[in-house]
Design a protein around this motif. Structure first.
Motif, mmCIF file in Angstrom:
data_model
loop_
_atom_site.group_PDB
_atom_site.id
_atom_site.type_symbol
_atom_site.label_atom_id
_atom_site.label_comp_id
_atom_site.label_asym_id
_atom_site.label_seq_id
_atom_site.Cartn_x
_atom_site.Cartn_y
_atom_site.Cartn_z
ATOM 1 N N PHE A 140 8.149 -17.326 -5.223
ATOM 2 C CA PHE A 140 6.971 -16.467 -5.277
ATOM 3 C C PHE A 140 5.827 -17.148 -6.021
ATOM 4 O O PHE A 140 4.657 -17.008 -5.639
ATOM 5 C CB PHE A 140 7.335 -15.145 -5.946
ATOM 6 N N GLN A 141 6.136 -17.878 -7.059
ATOM 7 C CA GLN A 141 5.107 -18.555 -7.831
ATOM 8 C C GLN A 141 4.565 -19.802 -7.156
ATOM 9 O O GLN A 141 3.623 -20.414 -7.669
ATOM 10 C CB GLN A 141 5.652 -18.902 -9.221
ATOM 11 N N ASN A 142 5.135 -20.189 -6.018
ATOM 12 C CA ASN A 142 4.554 -21.289 -5.247
ATOM 13 C C ASN A 142 3.194 -20.921 -4.659
ATOM 14 O O ASN A 142 2.404 -21.807 -4.319
ATOM 15 C CB ASN A 142 5.500 -21.711 -4.117
ATOM 16 N N ILE A 143 2.936 -19.613 -4.523
ATOM 17 C CA ILE A 143 1.601 -19.173 -4.120
ATOM 18 C C ILE A 143 0.701 -19.267 -5.346
ATOM 19 O O ILE A 143 0.795 -18.449 -6.266
ATOM 20 C CB ILE A 143 1.640 -17.736 -3.562
ATOM 21 N N TRP A 263 -4.873 -9.501 0.386
ATOM 22 C CA TRP A 263 -3.637 -10.267 0.301
ATOM 23 C C TRP A 263 -2.637 -9.665 -0.667
ATOM 24 O O TRP A 263 -1.469 -10.059 -0.670
ATOM 25 C CB TRP A 263 -3.949 -11.720 -0.075
ATOM 26 N N ASN A 264 -3.053 -8.771 -1.526
ATOM 27 C CA ASN A 264 -2.108 -8.138 -2.445
ATOM 28 C C ASN A 264 -1.828 -6.693 -2.056
ATOM 29 O O ASN A 264 -1.469 -5.874 -2.911
ATOM 30 C CB ASN A 264 -2.646 -8.200 -3.870
ATOM 31 N N SER A 265 -1.996 -6.351 -0.793
ATOM 32 C CA SER A 265 -1.719 -4.973 -0.363
ATOM 33 C C SER A 265 -0.243 -4.632 -0.500
ATOM 34 O O SER A 265 0.121 -3.504 -0.853
ATOM 35 C CB SER A 265 -2.185 -4.776 1.087
ATOM 36 N N TYR A 266 0.655 -5.589 -0.222
ATOM 37 C CA TYR A 266 2.084 -5.328 -0.405
ATOM 38 C C TYR A 266 2.430 -5.169 -1.882
ATOM 39 O O TYR A 266 3.286 -4.345 -2.249
ATOM 40 C CB TYR A 266 2.900 -6.473 0.205
ATOM 41 N N LEU A 267 1.766 -5.912 -2.751
ATOM 42 C CA LEU A 267 2.030 -5.817 -4.186
ATOM 43 C C LEU A 267 1.504 -4.517 -4.775
ATOM 44 O O LEU A 267 2.029 -4.037 -5.787
ATOM 45 C CB LEU A 267 1.402 -7.007 -4.912
ATOM 46 N N LEU A 268 0.481 -3.944 -4.167
ATOM 47 C CA LEU A 268 -0.074 -2.673 -4.652
ATOM 48 C C LEU A 268 0.545 -1.462 -3.961
ATOM 49 O O LEU A 268 0.223 -0.327 -4.318
ATOM 50 C CB LEU A 268 -1.585 -2.644 -4.440
ATOM 51 N N LYS A 269 1.395 -1.690 -2.992
ATOM 52 C CA LYS A 269 1.973 -0.579 -2.232
ATOM 53 C C LYS A 269 2.801 0.366 -3.086
ATOM 54 O O LYS A 269 2.744 1.589 -2.884
ATOM 55 C CB LYS A 269 2.813 -1.141 -1.083
ATOM 56 N N PRO A 270 3.570 -0.093 -4.090
ATOM 57 C CA PRO A 270 4.354 0.874 -4.883
ATOM 58 C C PRO A 270 3.508 1.828 -5.723
ATOM 59 O O PRO A 270 4.017 2.876 -6.135
ATOM 60 C CB PRO A 270 5.218 -0.040 -5.779
ATOM 61 N N VAL A 271 2.245 1.482 -5.997
ATOM 62 C CA VAL A 271 1.461 2.296 -6.934
ATOM 63 C C VAL A 271 0.150 2.789 -6.340
ATOM 64 O O VAL A 271 -0.620 3.445 -7.042
ATOM 65 C CB VAL A 271 1.153 1.474 -8.212
ATOM 66 N N GLU A 272 -0.158 2.480 -5.082
ATOM 67 C CA GLU A 272 -1.472 2.834 -4.552
ATOM 68 C C GLU A 272 -1.634 4.335 -4.357
ATOM 69 O O GLU A 272 -2.765 4.835 -4.326
ATOM 70 C CB GLU A 272 -1.716 2.111 -3.223
ATOM 71 N N LYS A 273 -0.527 5.086 -4.251
ATOM 72 C CA LYS A 273 -0.628 6.532 -4.064
ATOM 73 C C LYS A 273 -0.588 7.304 -5.373
ATOM 74 O O LYS A 273 -1.023 8.452 -5.430
ATOM 75 C CB LYS A 273 0.505 7.015 -3.156
ATOM 76 N N ASN A 641 5.523 -15.646 3.274
ATOM 77 C CA ASN A 641 6.248 -14.471 3.775
ATOM 78 C C ASN A 641 6.739 -13.586 2.638
ATOM 79 O O ASN A 641 6.742 -12.356 2.752
ATOM 80 C CB ASN A 641 7.417 -14.915 4.645
ATOM 81 N N LEU A 642 7.156 -14.190 1.544
ATOM 82 C CA LEU A 642 7.625 -13.408 0.397
ATOM 83 C C LEU A 642 6.456 -12.731 -0.316
ATOM 84 O O LEU A 642 6.574 -11.588 -0.764
ATOM 85 C CB LEU A 642 8.386 -14.326 -0.559
ATOM 86 N N PHE A 643 5.330 -13.412 -0.426
ATOM 87 C CA PHE A 643 4.174 -12.853 -1.132
ATOM 88 C C PHE A 643 3.556 -11.698 -0.354
ATOM 89 O O PHE A 643 3.136 -10.696 -0.944
ATOM 90 C CB PHE A 643 3.139 -13.967 -1.356
ATOM 91 N N LEU A 644 3.492 -11.812 0.955
ATOM 92 C CA LEU A 644 2.859 -10.790 1.783
ATOM 93 C C LEU A 644 3.796 -9.655 2.157
ATOM 94 O O LEU A 644 3.367 -8.701 2.810
ATOM 95 C CB LEU A 644 2.292 -11.423 3.061
ATOM 96 N N GLY A 645 5.053 -9.738 1.792
ATOM 97 C CA GLY A 645 5.986 -8.677 2.131
ATOM 98 C C GLY A 645 6.505 -8.741 3.541
ATOM 99 O O GLY A 645 7.090 -7.751 4.024
ATOM 100 N N VAL A 646 6.327 -9.860 4.228
ATOM 101 C CA VAL A 646 6.916 -10.011 5.553
ATOM 102 C C VAL A 646 8.434 -10.048 5.447
ATOM 103 O O VAL A 646 9.151 -9.492 6.286
ATOM 104 C CB VAL A 646 6.377 -11.285 6.234
ATOM 105 N N TYR A 647 8.920 -10.670 4.390
ATOM 106 C CA TYR A 647 10.357 -10.676 4.089
ATOM 107 C C TYR A 647 10.552 -9.960 2.752
ATOM 108 O O TYR A 647 9.919 -10.311 1.745
ATOM 109 C CB TYR A 647 10.885 -12.114 4.005
#
Length: 945
Positions: A140-143, A263-273, A641-647
């Motif tokens: 993940f930190q490779n991004i 690009w951080n929409s998957y990272l904000l998905k748990p708290v956006e609501k 793929n890991l950063f964007l939530g594809v996997y």
């Protein structure tokens, strides 16, 4: 924003941009597999925050007799939340710890992420060690979030300027009910047209507060007052006026960001609501640069914003073509903004923008990378006989940009061994099939240019061909202009819009359909449609074509702002050189993100101005790209793929590094997900979209995600505090305005007499330009000595000499003293007449010759005529004493008595009058029998036949 750590919780205390009001975010540390976040919706002041922190600190102190002392400890200071991520154990929080200012758009600031921190949320005592967890963290930190990730607190980077400045058409009443707005105000705000910019000055706000409540609300909403208002309301008491002011409020809007560029929409998905939108910080990936075009001291900011799509994102050979949803690889939306920096408000300022897009060919094709060859063969994975994938892609472009869609295809068309040409054939088939069912006025416009073939021909010029295509394309799409155009400007693309220009009394009209025209609508010029550029990789050739489009658009933008007298720019001007440098950096950045190396074939390569040593650099970039594509692209693709939530990692799934391919992750049909076809394959566009074309559907039906009340006492975003900070010491060289690239300091030749950034300047040859680069101490762009205070007599071999000095034009020749003993004797520059008055040969390219005999004869005749009419008396006339007047020539013309007031009518001969009379008589009496002469002529003709 600061993160405080306790034994039970993490307290994230954040504030808005003005650092005056704070909110508290409580993150639970006891749970390892869940994320419990509590948003304290109460806003605190500085004093209340100190009291709250002291209370938390006292509550976490250990009791007497205990060994451990766990108080409140500050973990990190941050500027925003990137998001939360979980692999196999607990959640991590990613925070922006360092930022850098890279651009300003009006009163809004754009920052680049410089450094981030990744903090494990659960307590170490509840942590369950898993073997794959450290591998996922490293992957993940490779991004690298510190490379080309951007954000803004107040400006929506995911949309274009035209979309951000477009008012919402319908505001849902549900958004207004959250603020308990009275019913009279709801009806007026529901159709508001001026939710443009909430960054008003406090002075302007106070002036608006002094207005009557009815007038204030109607002025903010671009509406007229209520004609049915009672007289008692107009003559109300001051006490009633204060009560009305409390009822009527001013609102600002927050756009819904485009998820395609977040690009951080998957990272904000748990708290956006569950979080307040003030905590949500969308981050885009791409490129942002800004330069200052100084036109005789007046600054115009040139900004380049590139937004990379997060859908079907990846590396060069692993992501080709498109997926089944119509998302293409390497899709980047590039926006070019030019605005007058003297007026920063978006409401009253002058802003222009132009949007273009690049992306892979929307078809299912790929290249086999198992064989280590420089150019793997191109194969088609899935045949698409009905062009469904391409239809979804272009349907989205029509929704976002409107029509026309101009497709500029740069793929090779003729090859000895078919490689790229098979893509060109398939692309033409797809477009022809899509245009069959699309209405004729909105069809896709296809243009193909084989740049590689043209560049090999000596009598052809790639840049001139692309410039002609760019001029026609920009005329079709137009540009966006926020202010009313000048009366003498006509930039609309076709006669339909020019007709609306003539019929309107306020200047110009939107690039929209005639049915959407309303007399009270603000007259701004809009861009309808977009130019889509592509080659095989969408890197080298695409960047050169986009530069030609940007150069043409820049001419139109400066013309719309009143800077140029015609919408055209020359290549060898300071302004175009600045734009070329920006597009070179733009291309290098996007090439590193997608291909793993910088550009191989640059703009100077196709202009044929690159030095001969650049071939070695091209070879090194080719090898670097080949190495990156062969050895490091797989790991980079897994990280994306890991950063964007594809996997999404789980204990039951196979680790991502053990998957043979990620094809199943990006293609839903391969996973068994079959979409339901609600329409036929021939109608690939949305039926609701045609009613709004050529305007884009997303803009005409713009939605609002949040409606915020703006109070007069609330601090606004102020550009003044960025330059004048009385509370701290400021170094002038550290300010962003000073570090910004400047046309005078960085591009204008030294000691020139023509300070216009649009003047054509002759540049040295390849060898001289290469020599100047080697002598410039390795810096990419040196400063102008006249702007930085350096001595004007510095030698060309010294370290203080700028690269622009060595590239000074031959027109402005100034003998600079060399590094010899003559410098110590005479420090004054040797000025020559040639430096101020260049010869005709260098200016016009013509030599002065002796006039011919015929020219001398003509000149002598004119001289004799002048002497005879206006010259002095001859010697014979003086001797005889006659006072005769000079010869007077009479002009033989029917307009001899013309003046600026009246004109005498010309003399009509009698024959012309008779012909005109016969025509009038024929119209009255009808046709008459032919004359005897005509009958005799006809009989002779009949006898001959």
């Amino acid at each position: 924003m600061a993160l405080y750590e306790t034994k039970a919780r993490l307290y994230l205390i954040g504030s808005n941009i003005t650092q005056t009001k704070f909110r508290v975010l409580k993150i639970d540390r006891t749970e390892s597999n869940s994320l419990n976040i509590t948003d304290d919706k109460v806003e605190y002041s500085h004093r209340q925050i100190k009291e709250l922190l002291s209370m938390i600190n006292e509550g976490n102190r250990a009791q007497s007799g205990q060994r451990l002392v766990n108080g409140l400890a500050k973990t990190v200071s941050a500027f925003g939340i990137v998001g939360f991520v979980r692999f196999l154990e607990g959640y991590y929080i990613i925070l922006v710890t360092k930022r850098r200012k890279v651009a300003v758009i009006g009163l809004h600031t754009i920052y680049k992420v410089v450094d981030t921190a990744m903090i494990y949320i659960p307590n170490e005592s509840t942590k369950k060690n898993r073997d794959d967890e450290p591998k996922y963290v490293r992957l993940f930190q490779n991004i690298d979030l510190s490379s080309n990730f951007y954000f803004s607190y107040s400006y929506d980077l995911t949309h274009s300027l035209q979309y951000n400045m477009a008012p919402p058409k319908d505001i849902p009443v549900e958004l207004l009910t959250n603020f308990k707005v009275p019913t009279p105000c709801v009806g007026e705000v529901e159709k508001a047209e001026d939710f443009l910019n909430m960054s008003l000055n406090p002075k302007d706000q106070k002036e608006e507060d002094t207005k009557e409540p009815e007038e204030k609300t109607c002025a903010d909403n671009n509406q007229t007052t209520n004609p049915h208002r009672k007289d008692s309301e107009a003559n109300s008491s001051p006490k009633d006026e204060k009560e009305k002011k409390k009822r009527f409020m001013i609102y600002g809007i927050r756009n819904t960001p485009n998820k395609k560029y977040v690009w951080n929409s998957y990272l904000l998905k748990p708290v956006e609501k569950c979080l307040h939108p003030a905590w949500i910080l969308p981050i885009t990936h791409g490129f942002v640069a800004q330069s200052n075009i100084s036109v005789y001291g007046r600054s115009f900011f040139l900004t380049l914003i590139a937004r990379r799509s997060c859908r079907y994102a990846g590396t060069r050979f692993l992501k080709r073509g498109a997926n089944f949803e119509g998302d293409v690889a390497n899709e980047v939306e590039t926006e070019q903004l030019v605005w007058d920096a003297h007026v920063t408000s978006l409401q009253v300022g002058r802003f222009t923008s132009f949007v273009q897009i690049r992306g892979s060919i929307p078809s299912h094709w790929s290249q086999d990378v198992s064989k280590m060859v420089p150019k793997p063969p191109i194969t088609f994975d899935v045949m698409d006989p009905y062009a469904e994938t391409a239809g979804k892609h272009f349907n989205e472009l029509l929704r976002r940009f409107g029509s026309p869609i101009v497709i500029l295809n740069l793929v090779k068309r003729r090859e000895r061994r078919p490689h790229e040409s098979i893509l060109n054939t398939e692309y033409c088939r797809l477009i022809d099939q899509l245009n069959i069912t699309l209405p004729p006025q909105f069809r896709l416009q296809y243009v193909a240019v084989d740049m590689a073939r043209i560049n090999k021909q000596k009598d052809e010029n790639v840049m001139s061909r692309l410039s002609d295509i760019a001029y026609r394309a920009v005329k079709k799409t137009g540009i966006f202009q926020s202010s009313a155009p000048y009366y003498s400007h006509h930039l609309n693309p076709n006669a339909h819009y020019r007709h609306m220009e003539r019929t309107s009394t306020q200047g110009d009209h939107n690039f929209g359909s005639r049915k959407n025209f309303t007399p009270n609508e603000p007259f701004v010029r809009k861009q309808t449609g977009v130019v889509r550029v592509n080659c095989v990789d969408c890197l080298d050739r695409t960047n050169t074509a986009q530069f030609c489009l940007g150069k043409c658009a820049l001419g139109f933008q400066l013309y719309a702002l009143g800077v140029l007298d015609r919408p055209a720019l020359e290549f060898d001007s300071d302004c175009v050189r600045m734009l070329e440098e920006m597009y070179e950096d733009h291309g290098d950045t996007l090439a590193l993100q997608y291909g793993g190396s910088q550009l191989v074939h640059r703009i100077k390569t196709y202009r044929r101005t690159a030095p001969w040593t650049s071939q070695g650099n091209d070879i090194m970039q080719t090898l670097s790209r080949y190495y990156s594509n062969t050895f490091s692209d797989t790991e980079k693709q897994n990280a994306i793929n890991l950063f964007l939530g594809v996997y999404i990692p789980s204990e039951a799934s196979v680790p991502i590094w053990e998957l043979p391919s990620d094809y199943l992750l990006h293609h839903s049909l391969s996973r068994g997900v079959r979409p339901c076809h609600n329409r036929s394959t021939t109608q690939w566009w949305d039926s609701a979209m045609l009613s709004d074309l050529p305007m884009p559907l997303e803009e005409t039906r713009k939605s609002v995600s949040l409606l915020m009340p703006v109070r007069s006492q609330e601090p606004k975003i102020d550009l003044y505090t960025d330059h004048h900070r009385p509370s701290e010491f400021c170094v002038l060289s550290e300010l962003f305005s000073y570090q910004m690239s400047h046309s005078v300091r960085d591009y204008m030749p030294n000691f020139t007499t023509d300070e216009s950034p649009f003047s054509v300047r002759r540049r040295p040859g390849k060898r001289q330009e290469e020599l100047s680069r080697n002598q410039s101490s390795g810096s990419p762009s040196q400063k102008n000595p006249t702007m930085t205070g350096q001595a004007s007599t510095s030698s060309t071999a010294s370290s203080g000499t700028s690269s622009t000095e060595s590239e000074a034009s031959d027109e402005d020749e100034l003998s600079v003293a060399s590094a010899s003993s003559d410098v110590e004797e005479d420090n004054t520059p040797n000025l020559s007449l040639v430096s101020f008055f260049p010869p005709m040969t260098e200016t016009y390219g013509e030599y002065l010759h002796e006039p011919s005999r015929a020219d001398n004869t003509i000149y002598k005749r004119y001289e004799q005529i002048y002497k005879a009419t206006n010259g002095p008396l001859s010697k014979s006339a003086k001797i005889s004493g006659s006072v005769g007047a000079p010869l007077v020539l009479i002009q033989r013309s029917s307009f001899c008595l013309d003046s600026s007031i009246e004109t005498d009518p010309p003399t009509v001969p009698r024959r012309s009058k008779e012909i005109y009379g016969n025509f009038v008589a024929m119209a009255r009496r009808g046709p008459q029998p032919p004359a005897n002469r005509d009958l005799l002529m006809y009989r002779k003709f009949a006898s001959f036949s």
